[in-house]
Design a protein around this motif. Sequence first.
Motif, PDB file in Angstrom:
ATOM      1  N   ILE A 192       0.823  -1.218   0.000  1.00 20.67           N
ATOM      2  CA  ILE A 192       0.000   0.000   0.000  1.00 20.67           C
ATOM      3  C   ILE A 192       0.854   1.264   0.000  1.00 20.67           C
ATOM      4  N   LEU A 193       2.139   1.150   0.368  1.00 17.99           N
ATOM      5  CA  LEU A 193       3.019   2.315   0.252  1.00 17.99           C
ATOM      6  C   LEU A 193       3.145   2.789  -1.188  1.00 17.99           C
ATOM      7  N   GLU A 194       2.926   1.890  -2.133  1.00 19.81           N
ATOM      8  CA  GLU A 194       3.044   2.261  -3.543  1.00 19.81           C
ATOM      9  C   GLU A 194       1.877   3.122  -4.015  1.00 19.81           C
ATOM     10  N   VAL A 195       0.871   3.287  -3.161  1.00 20.51           N
ATOM     11  CA  VAL A 195      -0.295   4.101  -3.507  1.00 20.51           C
ATOM     12  C   VAL A 195      -0.336   5.305  -2.566  1.00 20.51           C
ATOM     13  N   PRO A 196       0.168   6.470  -2.991  1.00 20.64           N
ATOM     14  CA  PRO A 196       0.230   7.634  -2.095  1.00 20.64           C
ATOM     15  C   PRO A 196      -1.106   8.028  -1.483  1.00 20.64           C
ATOM     16  N   ASP A 197      -2.204   7.666  -2.118  1.00 20.10           N
ATOM     17  CA  ASP A 197      -3.512   7.994  -1.543  1.00 20.10           C
ATOM     18  C   ASP A 197      -3.740   7.297  -0.204  1.00 20.10           C
ATOM     19  N   THR A 198      -2.979   6.232   0.082  1.00 24.48           N
ATOM     20  CA  THR A 198      -3.137   5.526   1.360  1.00 24.48           C
ATOM     21  C   THR A 198      -2.331   6.164   2.482  1.00 24.48           C
ATOM     22  N   TRP A 199      -1.446   7.075   2.164  1.00 21.65           N
ATOM     23  CA  TRP A 199      -0.546   7.618   3.177  1.00 21.65           C
ATOM     24  C   TRP A 199      -1.263   8.355   4.309  1.00 21.65           C
ATOM     25  N   PRO A 200      -2.303   9.156   4.018  1.00 23.90           N
ATOM     26  CA  PRO A 200      -3.012   9.803   5.141  1.00 23.90           C
ATOM     27  C   PRO A 200      -3.553   8.796   6.141  1.00 23.90           C
ATOM     28  N   SER A 201      -4.058   7.653   5.672  1.00 26.24           N
ATOM     29  CA  SER A 201      -4.574   6.636   6.570  1.00 26.24           C
ATOM     30  C   SER A 201      -3.456   6.008   7.399  1.00 26.24           C
ATOM     31  N   ILE A 202      -2.296   5.778   6.774  1.00 28.86           N
ATOM     32  CA  ILE A 202      -1.145   5.236   7.500  1.00 28.86           C
ATOM     33  C   ILE A 202      -0.720   6.202   8.592  1.00 28.86           C
ATOM     34  N   ARG A 203      -0.652   7.483   8.248  1.00 32.77           N
ATOM     35  CA  ARG A 203      -0.234   8.487   9.233  1.00 32.77           C
ATOM     36  C   ARG A 203      -1.220   8.573  10.393  1.00 32.77           C
ATOM     37  N   GLU A 204      -2.498   8.521  10.086  1.00 38.68           N
ATOM     38  CA  GLU A 204      -3.509   8.583  11.135  1.00 38.68           C
ATOM     39  C   GLU A 204      -3.398   7.366  12.061  1.00 38.68           C
ATOM     40  N   SER A 205      -3.226   6.181  11.488  1.00 41.77           N
ATOM     41  CA  SER A 205      -3.113   4.968  12.294  1.00 41.77           C
ATOM     42  C   SER A 205      -1.857   4.996  13.158  1.00 41.77           C
ATOM     43  N   TYR A 206      -0.770   5.498  12.600  1.00 44.89           N
ATOM     44  CA  TYR A 206       0.479   5.612  13.348  1.00 44.89           C
ATOM     45  C   TYR A 206       0.296   6.526  14.553  1.00 44.89           C
ATOM     46  N   ARG A 207      -0.310   7.670  14.338  1.00 46.38           N
ATOM     47  CA  ARG A 207      -0.492   8.617  15.450  1.00 46.38           C
ATOM     48  C   ARG A 207      -1.399   8.050  16.534  1.00 46.38           C
ATOM     49  N   LYS A 208      -2.388   7.282  16.137  1.00 43.41           N
ATOM     50  CA  LYS A 208      -3.280   6.661  17.121  1.00 43.41           C
ATOM     51  C   LYS A 208      -2.556   5.574  17.912  1.00 43.41           C
ATOM     52  N   ALA A 209      -1.518   4.992  17.322  1.00 44.19           N
ATOM     53  CA  ALA A 209      -0.807   3.882  17.956  1.00 44.19           C
ATOM     54  C   ALA A 209       0.316   4.341  18.879  1.00 44.19           C
ATOM     55  N   LEU A 210       0.551   5.640  18.999  1.00 41.23           N
ATOM     56  CA  LEU A 210       1.731   6.132  19.696  1.00 41.23           C
ATOM     57  C   LEU A 210       1.692   5.908  21.203  1.00 41.23           C
ATOM     58  N   TYR A 211       2.821   5.502  21.717  1.00 40.44           N
ATOM     59  CA  TYR A 211       3.064   5.432  23.151  1.00 40.44           C
ATOM     60  C   TYR A 211       3.024   6.854  23.718  1.00 40.44           C
ATOM     61  N   ARG A 212       2.329   7.036  24.810  1.00 39.61           N
ATOM     62  CA  ARG A 212       2.179   8.336  25.469  1.00 39.61           C
ATOM     63  C   ARG A 212       1.403   9.350  24.631  1.00 39.61           C
ATOM     64  N   LYS A 213       0.512   8.886  23.786  1.00 36.25           N
ATOM     65  CA  LYS A 213      -0.237   9.837  22.965  1.00 36.25           C
ATOM     66  C   LYS A 213      -1.199  10.670  23.801  1.00 36.25           C
ATOM     67  N   GLU A 214      -1.493  10.221  25.006  1.00 36.90           N
ATOM     68  CA  GLU A 214      -2.384  10.957  25.899  1.00 36.90           C
ATOM     69  C   GLU A 214      -1.702  11.186  27.240  1.00 36.90           C
ATOM     70  N   GLY A 215      -2.095  12.252  27.923  1.00 34.30           N
ATOM     71  CA  GLY A 215      -1.591  12.515  29.256  1.00 34.30           C
ATOM     72  C   GLY A 215      -0.321  13.345  29.272  1.00 34.30           C
ATOM     73  N   VAL A 216       0.081  13.744  30.470  1.00 38.47           N
ATOM     74  CA  VAL A 216       1.288  14.537  30.685  1.00 38.47           C
ATOM     75  C   VAL A 216       2.421  13.599  31.094  1.00 38.47           C
ATOM     76  N   HIS A 217       3.556  13.741  30.436  1.00 36.65           N
ATOM     77  CA  HIS A 217       4.682  12.842  30.705  1.00 36.65           C
ATOM     78  C   HIS A 217       5.986  13.632  30.753  1.00 36.65           C
ATOM     79  N   CYS A 218       7.034  12.969  31.202  1.00 34.89           N
ATOM     80  CA  CYS A 218       8.313  13.628  31.430  1.00 34.89           C
ATOM     81  C   CYS A 218       9.293  13.327  30.298  1.00 34.89           C
ATOM     82  N   TYR A 219      10.000  14.374  29.859  1.00 35.07           N
ATOM     83  CA  TYR A 219      10.969  14.274  28.769  1.00 35.07           C
ATOM     84  C   TYR A 219      12.217  15.063  29.142  1.00 35.07           C
ATOM     85  N   GLN A 220      13.260  14.909  28.341  1.00 31.68           N
ATOM     86  CA  GLN A 220      14.490  15.660  28.590  1.00 31.68           C
ATOM     87  C   GLN A 220      15.285  15.780  27.299  1.00 31.68           C
TER      88      GLN A 220
END
Length: 249
Positions: free
Chosen positions: A176-204
Amino acid sequence: MNIRHIHLDKVDSTNNYLQCYKQAPDEDITFVWTDAQEAGRGCDTNSWESEEGKNLTFSILFHPKHIPASKQFIISMANALALKEALEQYTDDITVKWPNDIYWKDFKMAGTLIEPSLRKGMVADCIIGTGINVNQTAFHSDAPNPVSLKEVCGHGVGREELASIVTEKLLYYISILEVPDTWPSIRESYRKALYRKEGVHCYQTASEEPFKATMHTVEDNGNLVLEIPTSDGKTELRKFAFKELKYII
């Protein structure tokens, strides 16, 4: 797509192996995995610890089409989703720690090194090397938080079975990478799958004391954007490139 599977008893690095590998004319994708990787590489100078015969260490060589160099992070997103979906066949609580580590809760289960070759502003070839902690239960490196599928599931997991599932997921996302029209869906799914996507966390960062922030997004180019409180009671958005930010776990 024609794929060739190669199993090696031992190799210095599966990525190194594919750097020198010559594909057959009808070979679109090469998947190589090994029982023992003597010099497994992570990002930058990091190494990858893997007990012989216990884990799944592999690399895949393919030739993306229609992916400009400026958009190459879509490969990392797609690869992370493929690994996440494969590991979800065995357990819950699998997330993607930016940019492409795979986590179970607060523990690292898999890491990936992506090495693209660029030609005329496009991604011409791409080698993706991944290590998944499968049946190892004792870790001796300075990695702070490793975990394996066996530790999570309470029983051993067949490496060949896992390799088959991972291959299936990777082939799907490569197609599906060969079809650029699918990229928005890939990006959306990736962002939904992120560790620490919600809440306040510590970084440095390397030059700052630890600070608290909320994840805002990951941009299409791979930059992580955090929402950080300011001294006047407001917030500001700050962008971080890979290796500019450390997660405090």
